[in-house]
Each structure stands twice: as structure tokens, then as C-alpha cells.
Motif scaffolding. Sequence first.
Motif, PDB file in Angstrom:
ATOM      1  N   SER A   1      10.388   1.307   1.091  1.00 52.66           N
ATOM      2  CA  SER A   1      10.731  -0.111   1.154  1.00 52.66           C
ATOM      3  C   SER A   1      11.390  -0.626  -0.125  1.00 52.66           C
ATOM      4  N   HIS A   2      11.573   0.238  -1.116  1.00 50.28           N
ATOM      5  CA  HIS A   2      12.277  -0.193  -2.327  1.00 50.28           C
ATOM      6  C   HIS A   2      13.763  -0.449  -2.053  1.00 50.28           C
ATOM      7  N   ILE A   3      14.258   0.070  -0.911  1.00 49.11           N
ATOM      8  CA  ILE A   3      15.611  -0.278  -0.489  1.00 49.11           C
ATOM      9  C   ILE A   3      15.561  -0.780   0.953  1.00 49.11           C
TER      10      ILE A   3
ATOM     11  N   LYS B   1       2.037  -2.909   6.714  1.00 48.57           N
ATOM     12  CA  LYS B   1       2.270  -4.067   7.587  1.00 48.57           C
ATOM     13  C   LYS B   1       1.349  -5.233   7.213  1.00 48.57           C
ATOM     14  N   ILE B   2       0.116  -4.890   6.870  1.00 48.71           N
ATOM     15  CA  ILE B   2      -0.862  -5.934   6.550  1.00 48.71           C
ATOM     16  C   ILE B   2      -0.555  -6.605   5.217  1.00 48.71           C
ATOM     17  N   PHE B   3      -0.081  -5.802   4.246  1.00 50.18           N
ATOM     18  CA  PHE B   3       0.230  -6.330   2.911  1.00 50.18           C
ATOM     19  C   PHE B   3       1.671  -5.976   2.529  1.00 50.18           C
ATOM     20  N   PRO B   4       2.646  -6.578   3.203  1.00 49.42           N
ATOM     21  CA  PRO B   4       4.043  -6.192   2.974  1.00 49.42           C
ATOM     22  C   PRO B   4       4.553  -6.485   1.563  1.00 49.42           C
ATOM     23  N   SER B   5       3.921  -7.403   0.852  1.00 44.92           N
ATOM     24  CA  SER B   5       4.395  -7.765  -0.494  1.00 44.92           C
ATOM     25  C   SER B   5       3.927  -6.789  -1.575  1.00 44.92           C
ATOM     26  N   ILE B   6       2.984  -5.917  -1.233  1.00 44.35           N
ATOM     27  CA  ILE B   6       2.483  -4.948  -2.217  1.00 44.35           C
ATOM     28  C   ILE B   6       3.363  -3.698  -2.154  1.00 44.35           C
ATOM     29  N   LYS B   7       4.148  -3.477  -3.206  1.00 49.48           N
ATOM     30  CA  LYS B   7       5.150  -2.405  -3.199  1.00 49.48           C
ATOM     31  C   LYS B   7       4.534  -1.026  -2.997  1.00 49.48           C
TER      32      LYS B   7
END
Length: 388
Positions: free
Chosen positions: A161-163, A147-153
Motif C-alpha cells: 500500500s506504499h504505492i 482493512k480494519i486499520f487502513p491508516s496504519i502503514k
Amino acid sequence: MQLSIVILNYNVRHFLEQCVLSVQKATQNFNAEIIVVDNNSQDDSCQMIKDRFPEVILIENKENTGFPKGNNIGAKIASGKYLCILNPDTVVAEDTFEKILAFAKKQDNLGIVGCKLIDGTGHFLPESKRGIPTPFVAFTKIFSLYKIFPSIKSFGKYYASHISENQTGKVEILVGAFMFMKKETYEEVGGFDEDCFMYSDDIDLSYMVLKTGKDNYYFHETTVIHYKGESTVKDGKYMKRFQEAMNFFYKKHFKTSFFFSFFMKIGIVFFSFVKMFQGKATLKSKPERYILLSDNDLIKEKLEEALKKKIQITTLENQKALFSQTFSKHKPTEVILDNNYLTFKDSIQFLETQKDKKRTFKNLPAASDFIIGSNSSNDRGEVITFKI
């Protein structure tokens, strides 16, 4: 027999009735069987099944054998080529199984198929698709790094979250509320591990299937309601069992070091406390207005007697103007969906499209004397009976 649906029940009689009604509708066009395994419920779940659904196969356990063993008992007598493990606090659409069967038949290396799950407010449940909770993935979940770093896969692996929620694809872990697979796959891995009472059983089964080389899938083209909070009350026993379950999974599948064990102990306790307090019901404002989506004025009158409130009634064709006028005033509104009038698929789509913090929803199952629903995925849910 194409499909066997196993529903394990424990003291959720009204949710079970609604679930079986929806499953019956969803299996009426092909050869299927419904198996209800009851884990010694103290309500009238078993009698309700006997009275209302005499064609359902009912197994009455004399004790609460737990989630893994209870489902294994049902799966053992299942005669379908395909098997679906289904929670009693779910509602499927009329075309759910037809869509998933068609998808499953196209896969060359089928493991388990899960689907899009929403709670009783219409919001997507992220646990519909998950990754293997390795130590690092568990760390990102426990401390909410996703949640804190949503852009880090690498921080988004816990919820796969890859889909996206509206994209079908391969995932690793699926939730035990809805697990669809070939019966032979279930048998190949020995079903649920009965050494685990609950809470990591679905993770373990998903992982065991992956280890056979098969592919697990998240399938987004059908949506199922999972009230979720109805499955268990999250109290002190929940915290203890959750800790035991996570310890079971890590000891079974991962090599552990002193550092790993120490970290997991802290993390499990922290995460368990969070889950326990999430499960406590929160005070909510009572609805100031009720809307019945139906074409039956008699039902409206009966519900007004039970709720001691005036109810506005509308049809699908006339809903737009009334809903616009109602919600524009920002008044807490409860929408009652009459499944004598609406299909289950209509109701599910309505929740998805109309979700809003000022709206709550209840279903009126067909030919039933109660309305049922949940205002939060952490609540036990609410059942209101009325005279018919």
C-alpha cells in the motif's frame, strides 16, 4: 527475438483463444514468439491452437506437470531476450508489451515487472502488487488488519500500500498471472521451483529475484484483464495445496520456531477456508437488458438467437445516451464488447470506466463464435457459444 510469451494452459480452451488473440495483436509490431504449454487438457485446447494459430509454438504435455514445471518447460525453449509468464485467462491491450518493454529497457537493475490487473468486472485486483508475506505481514492479511486499520502503514504491507494502483514503483512480490523479466534473470534463479506445485510459486520466484539484488516493479501504465477465478476451482484440493504451498515458502526462506509454526498452521487453515468459500459461485440476478457495443447487425441477430433475448446495439460514438438511459433505471445490464469492432485496449478501458454493480460484461473475440467473461474474480467465468 525480443520477447517470448509463455502461456501455460489447462482446460480453458475459450479463455486461451481470447488470450492468444490479444497477445498476437500486442506483438505485431516487433519480433516476438508465443509459446503455449498445455498440461494435458481434456478439452480441445490443443486442436484449437493448431487450427487457429499454427504459428504458435505448442508443447503438449502428457500429464499435468503443475504451474512451475509447465512454465519452466516453455521458458527453456524461449529464444527471446525478455520473457513474459502469462496466464491463459488474461487479456492484454495492443500496447501492453511495447509499454513494458520501453519501461524495462530504462531500468539499470531490472528484476520482474508486473502490471495493473483488473477482474472481469473492471475492478482492480490488489494482488497486482504485494509485499513479502513475512509472519507479521501474513498475520495482517489473514486477520484483515489492513482493512480494519487502513491508516496504519505497517498493516498495509501485504498489498504494498506504499504505492497506489495508479502509481508505478518498486514492490517485492508480483503475481504469476503476468510476470515480465529478462530471460537471463529467470535462468539465474532457476525459474520456478518445481518442488512447489502451485500457489506460492510466484511469491517464491519474486523473492528469489529480490535476493539477487535486483528490483521488482509494479507498472501501472497498462492494464490487463485477469479473470482469475478461471485459473482454478477453489475446492478441497485447493485448500490442501494452498496449505502445502505456504508451508513450502516459509520452510524454504524463514527460520521457524514452535510458536511460528503453530501460528502459521492456524493461519493457513483459516485463510485457506476463506479462499475456498470465496471461490464458490454465488447466485446472481440474470441481466434484464443486453447492449452490444458493435457496428454489426448480423452479429446482433446471431447473439439474440443464442441468448433468446432482445439486444440493443450501439457504437462508441452513440453509447452515451443509450447507456445513460439504460443504467438510470437500475436494471441489471450485460454489455457485450465486440472485438471485431473494438480493440482489446478499448474493451479494457471500457471495463475500467464503466464498472458498476448493476453491470456485467462479456467479450466477443474477433472471428470467434462465443462470448466470454466473468462476473466475479471468484467465479470460473461463463462462455456462451453461438452460430456464425
